[in-house]
Design a protein around this motif. Structure first.
Motif, PDB file in Angstrom:
ATOM      1  N   ARG A 186      -2.247  -1.726   0.184  1.00 10.17           N
ATOM      2  CA  ARG A 186      -2.604  -0.400  -0.309  1.00 10.17           C
ATOM      3  C   ARG A 186      -4.116  -0.255  -0.435  1.00 10.17           C
ATOM      4  O   ARG A 186      -4.671   0.808  -0.162  1.00 10.17           O
ATOM      5  CB  ARG A 186      -1.930  -0.157  -1.654  1.00 10.17           C
ATOM      6  CG  ARG A 186      -0.418   0.025  -1.552  1.00 10.17           C
ATOM      7  CD  ARG A 186       0.219   0.140  -2.915  1.00 10.17           C
ATOM      8  NE  ARG A 186       1.656   0.348  -2.801  1.00 10.17           N
ATOM      9  CZ  ARG A 186       2.492   0.355  -3.846  1.00 10.17           C
ATOM     10  NH1 ARG A 186       2.014   0.155  -5.069  1.00 10.17           N
ATOM     11  NH2 ARG A 186       3.780   0.546  -3.656  1.00 10.17           N
ATOM     12  N   SER A 187      -4.767  -1.324  -0.856  1.00 11.18           N
ATOM     13  CA  SER A 187      -6.222  -1.287  -0.934  1.00 11.18           C
ATOM     14  C   SER A 187      -6.838  -1.120   0.457  1.00 11.18           C
ATOM     15  O   SER A 187      -7.822  -0.389   0.626  1.00 11.18           O
ATOM     16  CB  SER A 187      -6.732  -2.572  -1.593  1.00 11.18           C
ATOM     17  OG  SER A 187      -8.136  -2.600  -1.638  1.00 11.18           O
ATOM     18  N   SER A 188      -6.252  -1.751   1.470  1.00  7.11           N
ATOM     19  CA  SER A 188      -6.759  -1.612   2.834  1.00  7.11           C
ATOM     20  C   SER A 188      -6.603  -0.183   3.345  1.00  7.11           C
ATOM     21  O   SER A 188      -7.486   0.345   4.025  1.00  7.11           O
ATOM     22  CB  SER A 188      -6.029  -2.586   3.765  1.00  7.11           C
ATOM     23  OG  SER A 188      -6.246  -3.922   3.373  1.00  7.11           O
ATOM     24  N   ARG A 189      -5.498   0.459   3.006  1.00  8.07           N
ATOM     25  CA  ARG A 189      -5.293   1.838   3.438  1.00  8.07           C
ATOM     26  C   ARG A 189      -6.310   2.770   2.782  1.00  8.07           C
ATOM     27  O   ARG A 189      -6.836   3.690   3.420  1.00  8.07           O
ATOM     28  CB  ARG A 189      -3.869   2.285   3.101  1.00  8.07           C
ATOM     29  CG  ARG A 189      -2.814   1.648   3.975  1.00  8.07           C
ATOM     30  CD  ARG A 189      -1.434   2.109   3.561  1.00  8.07           C
ATOM     31  NE  ARG A 189      -1.281   3.541   3.770  1.00  8.07           N
ATOM     32  CZ  ARG A 189      -0.907   4.088   4.914  1.00  8.07           C
ATOM     33  NH1 ARG A 189      -0.647   3.319   5.959  1.00  8.07           N
ATOM     34  NH2 ARG A 189      -0.778   5.386   5.031  1.00  8.07           N
ATOM     35  N   ARG A 206       5.487  -0.495   9.681  1.00  9.76           N
ATOM     36  CA  ARG A 206       5.991   0.608   8.884  1.00  9.76           C
ATOM     37  C   ARG A 206       4.910   1.364   8.133  1.00  9.76           C
ATOM     38  O   ARG A 206       5.164   2.436   7.583  1.00  9.76           O
ATOM     39  CB  ARG A 206       7.045   0.089   7.886  1.00  9.76           C
ATOM     40  CG  ARG A 206       8.376  -0.190   8.553  1.00  9.76           C
ATOM     41  CD  ARG A 206       9.222  -1.182   7.788  1.00  9.76           C
ATOM     42  NE  ARG A 206      10.495  -1.402   8.483  1.00  9.76           N
ATOM     43  CZ  ARG A 206      10.628  -2.157   9.552  1.00  9.76           C
ATOM     44  NH1 ARG A 206       9.565  -2.748  10.076  1.00  9.76           N
ATOM     45  NH2 ARG A 206      11.808  -2.299  10.139  1.00  9.76           N
ATOM     46  N   HIS A 207       3.723   0.814   8.085  1.00 12.09           N
ATOM     47  CA  HIS A 207       2.601   1.489   7.442  1.00 12.09           C
ATOM     48  C   HIS A 207       1.382   1.417   8.372  1.00 12.09           C
ATOM     49  O   HIS A 207       0.435   0.674   8.105  1.00 12.09           O
ATOM     50  CB  HIS A 207       2.271   0.852   6.092  1.00 12.09           C
ATOM     51  CG  HIS A 207       3.405   0.887   5.114  1.00 12.09           C
ATOM     52  ND1 HIS A 207       4.417  -0.052   5.128  1.00 12.09           N
ATOM     53  CD2 HIS A 207       3.700   1.753   4.114  1.00 12.09           C
ATOM     54  CE1 HIS A 207       5.275   0.233   4.158  1.00 12.09           C
ATOM     55  NE2 HIS A 207       4.868   1.317   3.528  1.00 12.09           N
ATOM     56  N   PRO A 208       1.419   2.148   9.480  1.00  6.31           N
ATOM     57  CA  PRO A 208       0.269   2.110  10.403  1.00  6.31           C
ATOM     58  C   PRO A 208      -0.979   2.647   9.754  1.00  6.31           C
ATOM     59  O   PRO A 208      -0.924   3.500   8.846  1.00  6.31           O
ATOM     60  CB  PRO A 208       0.731   2.989  11.574  1.00  6.31           C
ATOM     61  CG  PRO A 208       1.770   3.877  10.993  1.00  6.31           C
ATOM     62  CD  PRO A 208       2.465   3.082   9.925  1.00  6.31           C
ATOM     63  N   ARG A 253      -7.237  -8.057  13.704  1.00  2.00           N
ATOM     64  CA  ARG A 253      -7.001  -6.825  14.466  1.00  2.00           C
ATOM     65  C   ARG A 253      -6.789  -5.645  13.533  1.00  2.00           C
ATOM     66  O   ARG A 253      -7.260  -4.541  13.791  1.00  2.00           O
ATOM     67  CB  ARG A 253      -5.782  -7.004  15.370  1.00  2.00           C
ATOM     68  CG  ARG A 253      -6.007  -7.976  16.519  1.00  2.00           C
ATOM     69  CD  ARG A 253      -4.790  -8.084  17.398  1.00  2.00           C
ATOM     70  NE  ARG A 253      -4.464  -6.814  18.034  1.00  2.00           N
ATOM     71  CZ  ARG A 253      -3.411  -6.632  18.827  1.00  2.00           C
ATOM     72  NH1 ARG A 253      -2.599  -7.650  19.077  1.00  2.00           N
ATOM     73  NH2 ARG A 253      -3.185  -5.463  19.368  1.00  2.00           N
ATOM     74  N   ARG A 254      -6.099  -5.868  12.440  1.00  2.00           N
ATOM     75  CA  ARG A 254      -5.907  -4.805  11.458  1.00  2.00           C
ATOM     76  C   ARG A 254      -7.243  -4.427  10.805  1.00  2.00           C
ATOM     77  O   ARG A 254      -7.523  -3.250  10.580  1.00  2.00           O
ATOM     78  CB  ARG A 254      -4.930  -5.287  10.395  1.00  2.00           C
ATOM     79  CG  ARG A 254      -4.655  -4.303   9.267  1.00  2.00           C
ATOM     80  CD  ARG A 254      -3.665  -3.265   9.682  1.00  2.00           C
ATOM     81  NE  ARG A 254      -3.185  -2.512   8.539  1.00  2.00           N
ATOM     82  CZ  ARG A 254      -2.183  -1.652   8.579  1.00  2.00           C
ATOM     83  NH1 ARG A 254      -1.531  -1.454   9.711  1.00  2.00           N
ATOM     84  NH2 ARG A 254      -1.794  -0.983   7.505  1.00  2.00           N
ATOM     85  N   SER A 255      -8.063  -5.431  10.525  1.00  2.00           N
ATOM     86  CA  SER A 255      -9.363  -5.161   9.906  1.00  2.00           C
ATOM     87  C   SER A 255     -10.271  -4.384  10.849  1.00  2.00           C
ATOM     88  O   SER A 255     -10.982  -3.471  10.429  1.00  2.00           O
ATOM     89  CB  SER A 255     -10.020  -6.479   9.497  1.00  2.00           C
ATOM     90  OG  SER A 255     -11.300  -6.264   8.953  1.00  2.00           O
ATOM     91  N   THR A 293      -1.249 -20.414  12.367  1.00  2.00           N
ATOM     92  CA  THR A 293      -2.481 -20.018  11.675  1.00  2.00           C
ATOM     93  C   THR A 293      -3.295 -19.060  12.528  1.00  2.00           C
ATOM     94  O   THR A 293      -3.806 -18.038  12.045  1.00  2.00           O
ATOM     95  CB  THR A 293      -3.322 -21.258  11.330  1.00  2.00           C
ATOM     96  OG1 THR A 293      -2.577 -22.124  10.474  1.00  2.00           O
ATOM     97  CG2 THR A 293      -4.615 -20.869  10.642  1.00  2.00           C
ATOM     98  N   PHE A 294      -3.411 -19.367  13.827  1.00  2.00           N
ATOM     99  CA  PHE A 294      -4.159 -18.483  14.728  1.00  2.00           C
ATOM    100  C   PHE A 294      -3.508 -17.102  14.805  1.00  2.00           C
ATOM    101  O   PHE A 294      -4.200 -16.078  14.723  1.00  2.00           O
ATOM    102  CB  PHE A 294      -4.227 -19.115  16.124  1.00  2.00           C
ATOM    103  CG  PHE A 294      -4.753 -18.184  17.181  1.00  2.00           C
ATOM    104  CD1 PHE A 294      -6.113 -17.907  17.261  1.00  2.00           C
ATOM    105  CD2 PHE A 294      -3.900 -17.572  18.082  1.00  2.00           C
ATOM    106  CE1 PHE A 294      -6.601 -17.043  18.228  1.00  2.00           C
ATOM    107  CE2 PHE A 294      -4.384 -16.713  19.052  1.00  2.00           C
ATOM    108  CZ  PHE A 294      -5.736 -16.444  19.120  1.00  2.00           C
ATOM    109  N   LEU A 295      -2.195 -17.049  14.968  1.00  2.00           N
ATOM    110  CA  LEU A 295      -1.515 -15.756  15.092  1.00  2.00           C
ATOM    111  C   LEU A 295      -1.629 -14.947  13.803  1.00  2.00           C
ATOM    112  O   LEU A 295      -1.804 -13.720  13.840  1.00  2.00           O
ATOM    113  CB  LEU A 295      -0.047 -15.976  15.446  1.00  2.00           C
ATOM    114  CG  LEU A 295       0.226 -16.572  16.832  1.00  2.00           C
ATOM    115  CD1 LEU A 295       1.710 -16.857  17.012  1.00  2.00           C
ATOM    116  CD2 LEU A 295      -0.281 -15.643  17.934  1.00  2.00           C
ATOM    117  N   THR A 296      -1.564 -15.621  12.663  1.00  2.00           N
ATOM    118  CA  THR A 296      -1.674 -14.913  11.383  1.00  2.00           C
ATOM    119  C   THR A 296      -3.069 -14.325  11.203  1.00  2.00           C
ATOM    120  O   THR A 296      -3.214 -13.151  10.839  1.00  2.00           O
ATOM    121  CB  THR A 296      -1.350 -15.878  10.229  1.00  2.00           C
ATOM    122  OG1 THR A 296      -0.032 -16.414  10.407  1.00  2.00           O
ATOM    123  CG2 THR A 296      -1.421 -15.161   8.893  1.00  2.00           C
TER     124      THR A 296
END
Length: 318
Positions: free
Chosen positions: A60-63, A254-256, A197-199, A188-191
């Protein structure tokens, strides 16, 4: 890495391990590797469920940060030569929006003492120490357990003589440990890649993007340090990575992230459908009843007043 102020947490983790192991012991042998593997996996899931509210708070903070991106960009352009004023204005914006820019660190900070506690308890088992409320029978059971032929307390650098004392083959043990470490590095790499990518999507003009991408490729190398960890701890790390990977994918789909258009408007895209939605298809709207044909208009004919004969014939009235 025994920290005295975390003794209560060590005791809690040891108690959980004891209870979970006893529960699986109803249907599985106490010394079996499957029993102990399920015990560690269940312990990991319970720990991750405990910090799930922090994960939701982080998302939520990221959004909110994404929604504030246009305003923060204008501040950077306005005060690009005044770092102190820029920091003050950014903090004011964060306070007005109720956003904590360090909220993304909460799950990591909460997971660190849990990791330390599990590491300490499993190391005590590997060293044959019945501490933190564990019985000697439980410690002996863990030391006798083998997961795919590798002893639970063994590390990659455990000597061949010590591995043979556990009743295992040294070469098989090292191969199993190397495979688990490789899985740990990949997860670890995939996470981290998913998070980076989200950031980047959240803030494309972030000056730390390049550093985040470097971290994405460096983080798997940190898994090499787990070669010195017991197999039980590596299993915990693999499980928590898989949990994080699945949890992030589920939440992100679910939360783009909102999209900022050229006019600065925030557009929230539709969430992506999951596998079950794709199999079942989109929900169909309820069918509307067919429209009834238009009824003919009823024309009421007013009764005309009967005229006198004289007016009908045009003759004069006598």
């Amino acid at each position: 890495m025994d920290l005295p102020f975390l003794n209560w947490l060590y005791t809690a983790v040891a108690w959980l391990i004891t209870q979970i192991h006893s529960g699986y012991g109803v249907v599985l042998p106490a010394d079996s590797g499957l029993n102990w593997a399920l015990t560690i996996i269940t312990l990991t899931v319970l720990m991750r469920l405990a910090i799930y509210p922090l994960f939701v708070k982080q998302m939520r903070s990221s959004r909110k940060l994404q929604e504030l991106a246009p305003k923060l960009q204008r501040l950077r352009e306005t005060y690009k030569h005044d770092r102190q004023r820029l920091a003050e204005e950014q903090m004011r914006v964060y306070q007005e929006a109720g956003v904590n820019p360090l909220g993304g660190c909460l799950p990591i900070l909460a997971q660190f003492p849990i990791f330390i506690s599990i590491f300490t308890v499993l190391r005590a088992i590997a060293e044959d120490r019945a501490v933190y409320g564990m019985s000697q029978a439980l410690v002996d059971s863990a030391r006798a357990a083998h997961i795919i032929g590798a002893p639970l307390p063994a590390t990659f650098f455990t000597s061949a003589a010590d591995i043979q004392k556990f009743g295992a083959d040294p070469m098989t043990t090292k191969i199993v440990l190397a495979c688990f470490v490789a899985i740990s590095a990949c997860t670890t790499f995939l996470t981290v890649r998913q998070s980076v990518r989200r950031s980047v999507q959240q803030m494309p003009d972030n000056p730390m993007v390049q550093q985040q991408r470097i971290l994405m490729y460096v983080s798997p190398l940190l898994a090499l340090f787990s070669l010195n960890f017991p197999l039980g701890l590596i299993l915990y790390w693999v499980t928590t990575n898989l949990w994080t990977l699945g949890q992030q994918h589920w939440y992100y789909s679910r939360h783009p992230m909102p999209i900022i258009d050229a006019k600065g408007n925030v557009i929230v895209p539709e969430p992506r459908r999951g596998i079950f939605s794709k199999m079942l298809g989109k929900p169909q709207a309820a069918p509307t009843p067919p429209a009834s044909p238009p009824q003919p208009k009823v024309i009421r004919r007013q009764q005309t007043r009967r005229l006198p004969r004289s007016k009908r014939t045009g003759s004069k009235k006598s």
